[in-house]
Motif scaffolding. Structure first.
Motif, PDB file in Angstrom:
ATOM      1  N   CYS A 237      -1.834   3.886  11.745  1.00 51.65           N
ATOM      2  CA  CYS A 237      -3.362   3.220  11.692  1.00 51.65           C
ATOM      3  C   CYS A 237      -3.994   3.884  12.843  1.00 51.65           C
ATOM      4  O   CYS A 237      -3.586   4.590  13.708  1.00 51.65           O
ATOM      5  CB  CYS A 237      -3.232   1.849  12.114  1.00 51.65           C
ATOM      6  N   LEU A 238      -5.312   4.344  12.339  1.00 51.94           N
ATOM      7  CA  LEU A 238      -6.367   4.883  13.320  1.00 51.94           C
ATOM      8  C   LEU A 238      -6.517   4.002  14.801  1.00 51.94           C
ATOM      9  O   LEU A 238      -6.512   4.628  15.737  1.00 51.94           O
ATOM     10  CB  LEU A 238      -7.463   4.890  12.751  1.00 51.94           C
ATOM     11  N   PHE A 239      -6.022   2.843  14.508  1.00 48.33           N
ATOM     12  CA  PHE A 239      -5.992   2.187  15.838  1.00 48.33           C
ATOM     13  C   PHE A 239      -4.987   1.719  16.667  1.00 48.33           C
ATOM     14  O   PHE A 239      -4.894   0.649  17.464  1.00 48.33           O
ATOM     15  CB  PHE A 239      -7.098   0.735  15.348  1.00 48.33           C
TER      16      PHE A 239
ATOM     17  N   ARG B  83       0.740  -1.124   0.248  1.00 51.59           N
ATOM     18  CA  ARG B  83       0.081  -0.012   0.099  1.00 51.59           C
ATOM     19  C   ARG B  83       0.848   1.213  -0.198  1.00 51.59           C
ATOM     20  O   ARG B  83       1.885   1.623   0.755  1.00 51.59           O
ATOM     21  CB  ARG B  83      -0.698  -0.142   1.268  1.00 51.59           C
TER      22      ARG B  83
ATOM     23  N   PHE C 183     -11.883  -1.663   5.074  1.00 48.23           N
ATOM     24  CA  PHE C 183     -10.940  -1.068   3.793  1.00 48.23           C
ATOM     25  C   PHE C 183      -9.476  -1.169   4.011  1.00 48.23           C
ATOM     26  O   PHE C 183      -8.849  -0.332   3.216  1.00 48.23           O
ATOM     27  CB  PHE C 183     -11.540   0.186   3.156  1.00 48.23           C
ATOM     28  N   CYS C 184      -8.922  -1.754   4.939  1.00 51.54           N
ATOM     29  CA  CYS C 184      -7.409  -1.839   5.030  1.00 51.54           C
ATOM     30  C   CYS C 184      -6.705  -2.254   4.014  1.00 51.54           C
ATOM     31  O   CYS C 184      -5.533  -1.600   3.706  1.00 51.54           O
ATOM     32  CB  CYS C 184      -6.978  -2.907   6.139  1.00 51.54           C
TER      33      CYS C 184
ATOM     34  N   ARG D 159       5.080  -0.935   7.892  1.00 54.88           N
ATOM     35  CA  ARG D 159       3.740  -0.919   8.190  1.00 54.88           C
ATOM     36  C   ARG D 159       3.025  -2.472   7.763  1.00 54.88           C
ATOM     37  O   ARG D 159       3.021  -2.437   6.593  1.00 54.88           O
ATOM     38  CB  ARG D 159       2.938   0.314   7.560  1.00 54.88           C
TER      39      ARG D 159
ATOM     40  N   ASP E 222      -0.228  -2.847   9.412  1.00 59.06           N
ATOM     41  CA  ASP E 222      -1.596  -2.462  10.057  1.00 59.06           C
ATOM     42  C   ASP E 222      -2.821  -2.745   9.208  1.00 59.06           C
ATOM     43  O   ASP E 222      -2.984  -2.674   7.938  1.00 59.06           O
ATOM     44  CB  ASP E 222      -1.872  -1.189  10.379  1.00 59.06           C
ATOM     45  N   ARG E 223      -3.771  -3.716   9.954  1.00 63.10           N
ATOM     46  CA  ARG E 223      -5.106  -3.801   9.151  1.00 63.10           C
ATOM     47  C   ARG E 223      -6.067  -4.185  10.482  1.00 63.10           C
ATOM     48  O   ARG E 223      -6.816  -5.315  10.282  1.00 63.10           O
ATOM     49  CB  ARG E 223      -4.771  -4.934   8.362  1.00 63.10           C
ATOM     50  N   TYR E 224      -6.086  -3.274  11.364  1.00 68.80           N
ATOM     51  CA  TYR E 224      -7.008  -3.681  12.450  1.00 68.80           C
ATOM     52  C   TYR E 224      -8.199  -3.955  12.244  1.00 68.80           C
ATOM     53  O   TYR E 224      -8.854  -4.850  12.856  1.00 68.80           O
ATOM     54  CB  TYR E 224      -6.898  -2.208  13.365  1.00 68.80           C
ATOM     55  N   SER E 225      -8.982  -2.974  11.167  1.00 71.39           N
ATOM     56  CA  SER E 225     -10.470  -3.341  10.907  1.00 71.39           C
ATOM     57  C   SER E 225     -10.708  -4.564  10.640  1.00 71.39           C
ATOM     58  O   SER E 225     -11.663  -5.338  10.964  1.00 71.39           O
ATOM     59  CB  SER E 225     -10.798  -2.221  10.362  1.00 71.39           C
TER      60      SER E 225
ATOM     61  N   CYS F 188      -5.847   0.866   2.295  1.00 73.01           N
ATOM     62  CA  CYS F 188      -5.641   2.045   3.349  1.00 73.01           C
ATOM     63  C   CYS F 188      -4.079   2.771   2.882  1.00 73.01           C
ATOM     64  O   CYS F 188      -3.191   2.126   3.376  1.00 73.01           O
ATOM     65  CB  CYS F 188      -5.643   1.870   4.612  1.00 73.01           C
TER      66      CYS F 188
ATOM     67  N   ARG G  54      -1.038   9.376   9.711  1.00 73.29           N
ATOM     68  CA  ARG G  54      -1.609  10.522  10.493  1.00 73.29           C
ATOM     69  C   ARG G  54      -0.526  11.108  11.409  1.00 73.29           C
ATOM     70  O   ARG G  54       0.388  10.371  12.136  1.00 73.29           O
ATOM     71  CB  ARG G  54      -2.549  10.003  11.427  1.00 73.29           C
TER      72      ARG G  54
ATOM     73  N   ARG H 135      -3.410   5.791   4.430  1.00 66.31           N
ATOM     74  CA  ARG H 135      -3.284   7.073   5.313  1.00 66.31           C
ATOM     75  C   ARG H 135      -2.286   7.112   6.437  1.00 66.31           C
ATOM     76  O   ARG H 135      -2.133   5.985   7.131  1.00 66.31           O
ATOM     77  CB  ARG H 135      -4.753   6.993   5.728  1.00 66.31           C
TER      78      ARG H 135
HETATM   79 FE1  SF4 Z   1      -6.191   1.808   7.403  1.00 65.35          FE
HETATM   80 FE2  SF4 Z   1      -6.103   1.014  10.126  1.00 65.35          FE
HETATM   81 FE3  SF4 Z   1      -8.246   1.763   9.370  1.00 65.35          FE
HETATM   82 FE4  SF4 Z   1      -7.268  -0.308   8.575  1.00 65.35          FE
HETATM   83  S1  SF4 Z   1      -8.015  -0.005  10.507  1.00 65.35           S
HETATM   84  S2  SF4 Z   1      -8.510   1.268   7.170  1.00 65.35           S
HETATM   85  S3  SF4 Z   1      -5.359  -0.047   8.259  1.00 65.35           S
HETATM   86  S4  SF4 Z   1      -6.654   3.117   9.552  1.00 65.35           S
END
Ligand code: SF4
Ligand code: SAM
Ligand code: SF4
Length: 340
Positions: free
Chosen positions: A282-284, A14, A264-265, A315, A317-320, A268, A272, A270
């Motif tokens: 990651c947001l999380f 990504r 939608f990881c 990176r 991350d794929r929390y969601s 992603c 921050r 983004r």
């Molecule tokens: Fe991106 Fe993290 Fe949200 Fe997945 S959980 S879409 S990696 S910010």
């Protein structure tokens, strides 16, 4: 393979594409799903002025992110319009070559006064958060005395200043404001502005999130579709987070952001930065990477670029996508710090 040129790409291929910059952790609202008053009360310690990145520091970092592939920047918070002279920062960022989009997310309480200056400084678009059209429901969600009419005035001012169409974000929380889905849809249908419904997310550790409180994207779509039939639209670009629909009667479009039920990881892109200069991928995430310390210790642009590239390349991350697994039940950064 890692090189020191070209866009940065992470372990799932990504690319780094978007940067969200939080310019303050303070807010004049106390939305129940973001900064509940029991936690963010009078005793809460916000960042001090010296801890905040200066505009020059933000501008310098933003330039480095643009070198690494970022072409969209969003200013956020806390409430970004509380940061003094934020339009000056907009002006500085607008001058960065290579940026295709510069926008802001705001609760709009100060927008009636500031829309013109933001536009004049070079802001291209704006997103306004509004969770209800009814004053009582709005007050219960935002936990402040600002009336809905002020937010609507802010949207109008933004539109008149040329920041149109305005995107309007509604977080839907069960038992709190789902009865406002249709009133808001009705208000913005045919206005040219784009209403987007957002599933209530488990960001941070203080908003008491439960899956039962999530009104799912499917429920939201069915509610609107039953009243004003909808049909799906193609995404505007790869990785767009909102699922788009148009009203079959031609009265415009709505979006639904299904962060919880349709993560939608995979697309992603983004990054921050918090107001004190921590980079989160990651947001999380529970922890960020301090960029302010090297910045203030005199690191060169090349050193900062290499550091950020390294962080992005590691990176994964794929929390969601992993949300339902017990392994992700760890401390997470608060939304008001990371900025959504
Ligand atoms: Fe991106 Fe993290 Fe949200 Fe997945 S959980 S879409 S990696 S910010
Ligand atoms: N104060 C500004 C505002 O409210 O627009 C900007 C910062 S706010 C943290 C950014 C966005 O995050 C807002 O649209 C807000 O509604 C959304 N948000 C905050 N907490 C959320 C949650 N738990 N779930 C979903 N969205 C959330
Ligand atoms: Fe403030 Fe925005 Fe969070 Fe509401 S969502 S408390 S307006 S930062």
């Amino acid at each position: 393979m890692s090189t020191d040129r070209g866009p940065a790409t992470d372990r799932f291929d990504r690319p780094l594409g978007d940067l969200r910059i939080s310019v303050t952790d303070r807010c004049n609202f106390r939305c129940v799903y973001c900064m509940p008053r029991e936690v963010f009360g009078p005793g809460f310690e916000f960042l001090s002025r010296s801890e905040l990145l200066t505009f020059e520091e933000i501008h310098r970092l933003a330039g480095i992110f643009v070198d690494l592939g970022v072409d969209k920047i969003r200013l956020t918070g806390g409430e970004p319009l509380l940061r003094r002279d934020v339009d000056q920062l907009v002006g500085m960022l607008a001058g960065l070559a290579g940026l295709s989009d510069l926008t802001m997310t705001t609760n709009a309480s100060l927008l009636p006064r500031k829309a013109e200056a933001l536009r004049a400084a070079g802001l291209r678009r704006i997103t306004v958060s509004l969770d209800a059209l009814d004053d009582d429901v709005f007050r219960a969600m935002s936990d402040v005395k600002v009336p809905v009419s002020t937010v609507l005035d802010g949207i109008r001012a933004a539109s008149e200043a040329g920041l149109s169409p305005v995107k309007v974000n509604m977080v839907v929380k069960r038992g709190a404001n789902e009865d406002q889905i249709l009133p808001l849809a009705e208000y913005f249908r045919g206005s040219g502005h784009i209403l987007r419904f957002i599933e209530f997310m488990d960001v941070g550790n203080s908003n008491g999130w439960r899956m039962d409180d999530v009104v799912t994207a499917r429920e939201i779509r069915d509610t609107v579709d039953a009243r004003w039939p909808l049909e799906p639209l193609d995404p505007n670009y790869t990785g767009e987070v909102a699922n788009r629909y148009r009203y079959r009667d031609g009265e415009g479009e709505v979006g639904i952001i299904a962060s919880v039920t349709r993560p939608f990881c995979g697309s992603c892109t983004r990054a921050r930065i918090t107001a004190n200069g921590e980079l989160f991928t990651c947001l999380f995430s529970g922890t960020g990477h301090d960029l302010r310390e090297p910045l203030r210790a005199g690191a060169s642009d090349e050193e900062l670029r290499a550091m950020i590239r390294g962080i992005w390349e590691r990176r994964a991350d794929r929390y969601s996508e992993l949300r339902s697994r017990a392994t992700v039940d760890l401390p997470r950064v608060e939304m008001s710090r990371i900025g959504g």
